[in-house]
Scaffold this motif. Structure first.
Motif, PDB file in Angstrom:
ATOM      1  N   SER A   1      25.088 -16.827  -8.188  1.00 22.23           N
ATOM      2  CA  SER A   1      24.161 -17.589  -9.020  1.00 22.23           C
ATOM      3  C   SER A   1      22.758 -17.034  -8.830  1.00 22.23           C
ATOM      4  N   LEU A   2      21.885 -17.342  -9.778  1.00 14.46           N
ATOM      5  CA  LEU A   2      20.519 -16.822  -9.774  1.00 14.46           C
ATOM      6  C   LEU A   2      19.799 -17.140  -8.471  1.00 14.46           C
ATOM      7  N   ASP A   3      19.988 -18.353  -7.939  1.00 18.21           N
ATOM      8  CA  ASP A   3      19.253 -18.754  -6.737  1.00 18.21           C
ATOM      9  C   ASP A   3      19.763 -18.074  -5.472  1.00 18.21           C
ATOM     10  N   ARG A   4      20.876 -17.308  -5.598  1.00 16.92           N
ATOM     11  CA  ARG A   4      21.392 -16.610  -4.424  1.00 16.92           C
ATOM     12  C   ARG A   4      21.083 -15.115  -4.455  1.00 16.92           C
TER      13      ARG A   4
ATOM     14  N   GLY B   1       0.788  -1.226   0.000  1.00 17.46           N
ATOM     15  CA  GLY B   1       0.000   0.000   0.000  1.00 17.46           C
ATOM     16  C   GLY B   1       0.818   1.272   0.000  1.00 17.46           C
ATOM     17  N   VAL B   2       2.145   1.161   0.017  1.00 17.88           N
ATOM     18  CA  VAL B   2       2.978   2.374   0.027  1.00 17.88           C
ATOM     19  C   VAL B   2       3.621   2.538  -1.355  1.00 17.88           C
ATOM     20  N   ASP B   3       4.838   2.075  -1.547  1.00 15.72           N
ATOM     21  CA  ASP B   3       5.541   2.230  -2.824  1.00 15.72           C
ATOM     22  C   ASP B   3       5.673   0.896  -3.545  1.00 15.72           C
ATOM     23  N   GLN B   4       5.947   0.990  -4.834  1.00 10.33           N
ATOM     24  CA  GLN B   4       6.325  -0.154  -5.652  1.00 10.33           C
ATOM     25  C   GLN B   4       7.586   0.231  -6.429  1.00 10.33           C
ATOM     26  N   PRO B   5       8.451  -0.740  -6.751  1.00  7.96           N
ATOM     27  CA  PRO B   5       9.615  -0.403  -7.589  1.00  7.96           C
ATOM     28  C   PRO B   5       9.141   0.190  -8.907  1.00  7.96           C
ATOM     29  N   THR B   6       9.805   1.243  -9.351  1.00  5.86           N
ATOM     30  CA  THR B   6       9.445   1.864 -10.632  1.00  5.86           C
ATOM     31  C   THR B   6       9.993   1.017 -11.781  1.00  5.86           C
ATOM     32  N   ASP B   7       9.443   1.237 -12.968  1.00  7.84           N
ATOM     33  CA  ASP B   7       9.946   0.518 -14.143  1.00  7.84           C
ATOM     34  C   ASP B   7      11.435   0.817 -14.354  1.00  7.84           C
ATOM     35  N   ALA B   8      11.826   2.069 -14.114  1.00  4.40           N
ATOM     36  CA  ALA B   8      13.235   2.445 -14.280  1.00  4.40           C
ATOM     37  C   ALA B   8      14.124   1.691 -13.294  1.00  4.40           C
ATOM     38  N   GLN B   9      13.668   1.546 -12.058  1.00  2.00           N
ATOM     39  CA  GLN B   9      14.439   0.789 -11.070  1.00  2.00           C
ATOM     40  C   GLN B   9      14.574  -0.676 -11.480  1.00  2.00           C
ATOM     41  N   LYS B  10      13.476  -1.239 -11.967  1.00  3.75           N
ATOM     42  CA  LYS B  10      13.513  -2.648 -12.372  1.00  3.75           C
ATOM     43  C   LYS B  10      14.465  -2.873 -13.539  1.00  3.75           C
ATOM     44  N   MET B  11      14.429  -1.955 -14.511  1.00  4.70           N
ATOM     45  CA  MET B  11      15.326  -2.084 -15.667  1.00  4.70           C
ATOM     46  C   MET B  11      16.790  -1.979 -15.239  1.00  4.70           C
ATOM     47  N   THR B  12      17.082  -1.019 -14.354  1.00  2.46           N
ATOM     48  CA  THR B  12      18.465  -0.848 -13.890  1.00  2.46           C
ATOM     49  C   THR B  12      18.912  -2.052 -13.072  1.00  2.46           C
ATOM     50  N   LEU B  13      18.061  -2.496 -12.150  1.00  2.66           N
ATOM     51  CA  LEU B  13      18.415  -3.641 -11.310  1.00  2.66           C
ATOM     52  C   LEU B  13      18.656  -4.881 -12.172  1.00  2.66           C
ATOM     53  N   LYS B  14      17.799  -5.105 -13.147  1.00  2.00           N
ATOM     54  CA  LYS B  14      17.965  -6.262 -14.032  1.00  2.00           C
ATOM     55  C   LYS B  14      19.327  -6.217 -14.719  1.00  2.00           C
ATOM     56  N   ARG B  15      19.691  -5.032 -15.200  1.00  4.04           N
ATOM     57  CA  ARG B  15      20.984  -4.867 -15.883  1.00  4.04           C
ATOM     58  C   ARG B  15      22.146  -5.130 -14.932  1.00  4.04           C
ATOM     59  N   VAL B  16      22.063  -4.584 -13.726  1.00  7.66           N
ATOM     60  CA  VAL B  16      23.116  -4.797 -12.723  1.00  7.66           C
ATOM     61  C   VAL B  16      23.249  -6.287 -12.407  1.00  7.66           C
ATOM     62  N   LEU B  17      22.121  -6.946 -12.197  1.00 11.26           N
ATOM     63  CA  LEU B  17      22.148  -8.380 -11.864  1.00 11.26           C
ATOM     64  C   LEU B  17      22.743  -9.201 -13.004  1.00 11.26           C
ATOM     65  N   GLN B  18      22.403  -8.854 -14.234  1.00 12.40           N
ATOM     66  CA  GLN B  18      22.951  -9.571 -15.391  1.00 12.40           C
ATOM     67  C   GLN B  18      24.473  -9.519 -15.399  1.00 12.40           C
ATOM     68  N   PHE B  19      25.011  -8.324 -15.215  1.00 13.43           N
ATOM     69  CA  PHE B  19      26.467  -8.168 -15.269  1.00 13.43           C
ATOM     70  C   PHE B  19      27.143  -8.797 -14.048  1.00 13.43           C
ATOM     71  N   LEU B  20      26.473  -8.789 -12.908  1.00 13.74           N
ATOM     72  CA  LEU B  20      27.043  -9.454 -11.734  1.00 13.74           C
ATOM     73  C   LEU B  20      27.101 -10.968 -11.955  1.00 13.74           C
ATOM     74  N   LEU B  21      26.022 -11.540 -12.470  1.00 13.38           N
ATOM     75  CA  LEU B  21      25.999 -12.985 -12.701  1.00 13.38           C
ATOM     76  C   LEU B  21      26.951 -13.385 -13.832  1.00 13.38           C
ATOM     77  N   ASP B  22      27.159 -12.483 -14.786  1.00 11.21           N
ATOM     78  CA  ASP B  22      28.118 -12.748 -15.863  1.00 11.21           C
ATOM     79  C   ASP B  22      29.557 -12.494 -15.421  1.00 11.21           C
ATOM     80  N   ARG B  23      29.709 -12.017 -14.184  1.00 16.71           N
ATOM     81  CA  ARG B  23      31.027 -11.704 -13.583  1.00 16.71           C
ATOM     82  C   ARG B  23      31.783 -10.632 -14.365  1.00 16.71           C
ATOM     83  N   THR B  24      31.019  -9.657 -14.884  1.00 17.99           N
ATOM     84  CA  THR B  24      31.632  -8.543 -15.612  1.00 17.99           C
ATOM     85  C   THR B  24      31.076  -7.204 -15.114  1.00 17.99           C
ATOM     86  N   PRO B  25      31.080  -6.958 -13.802  1.00 18.79           N
ATOM     87  CA  PRO B  25      30.479  -5.717 -13.289  1.00 18.79           C
ATOM     88  C   PRO B  25      31.193  -4.455 -13.757  1.00 18.79           C
TER      89      PRO B  25
END
Length: 203
Positions: free
Chosen positions: A133-136, A93-117
């Protein structure tokens, strides 16, 4: 040498004593100043924010601490984890992640899992090993007695990457098929070359 095994997701949470206050508007400066007052624990990068990474409501990234540097984000897991905080109070009932936050987080996670931050400008402490790994990818509440990150499902961070990982799996499978096809073609070419050679007897 730090071995990073977890990616722990946080929300900024409520402001003050009102559990239903919005914190979506908080900038990295707000977080840095608040953590300076609370801990005064300066990072190698010159900031006081306890997280490795902060993502504001428009998707901007601020790195407070090197990946592999001690954080002040989740007690007992400040040496083996990457902590990422999103602005906002994700209590129902308060906030939700914005689309911009989700897009940025997804990108960060991709590069972290690819080990190329480093490819997205993230700085890593020398000697740090990314064993991720994804499950962590987990919410803060799985590591502490807290409700952080609010009402989002435990696997919310993981679900951001489901499409990405399925695409990577398909690409790898197609590359394997292509490699097998190339090996077959090369073998056929080799056998044709050998069969077309006309040699005299002897050496």
């Amino acid at each position: 040498m730090a071995i990073l095994r977890n990616i722990i997701l946080h929300h900024a949470g409520p402001i003050g004593t009102n559990p239903f206050s919005s914190s979506l508007h908080l900038t990295w400066q707000h977080i840095d100043n608040a953590h300076k007052e609370r801990w005064n624990f300066i990072s190698a990068m010159g900031f006081f924010g306890g997280y490795n990474i902060y993502i504001d409501q428009v998707g901007n990234i601020k790195q407070f601490r090197l990946l592999g540097e001690e954080t002040a984000a989740q007690k007992g897991y400040n040496f083996d984890s990457i902590s990422i905080c999103l602005s906002g109070n994700f209590t129902e009932g308060v906030d939700q992640p914005t689309d911009a936050q989700k897009m940025t987080l997804k990108r960060v996670l991709q590069f972290l899992l690819d080990r190329t931050p480093e490819r997205i400008g993230l700085k890593v402490s020398r000697g740090t090993v990314l064993d991720l790994s994804l499950d962590r990818i987990k919410p803060h509440r799985e590591f502490s007695s807290t409700t952080c990150y609010g009402n989002l499902p435990d696997n919310w961070g993981q679900t951001l990457l489901y499409d990405y990982n399925s695409q990577v799996t398909i690409l790898k499978r197609r590359l394997d098929e292509l490699m097998k096809l190339l090996q077959t073609l090369l073998a056929q070419l080799q056998s044709k070359k050998l069969s077309s050679i006309d040699r005299d007897c002897g050496i």
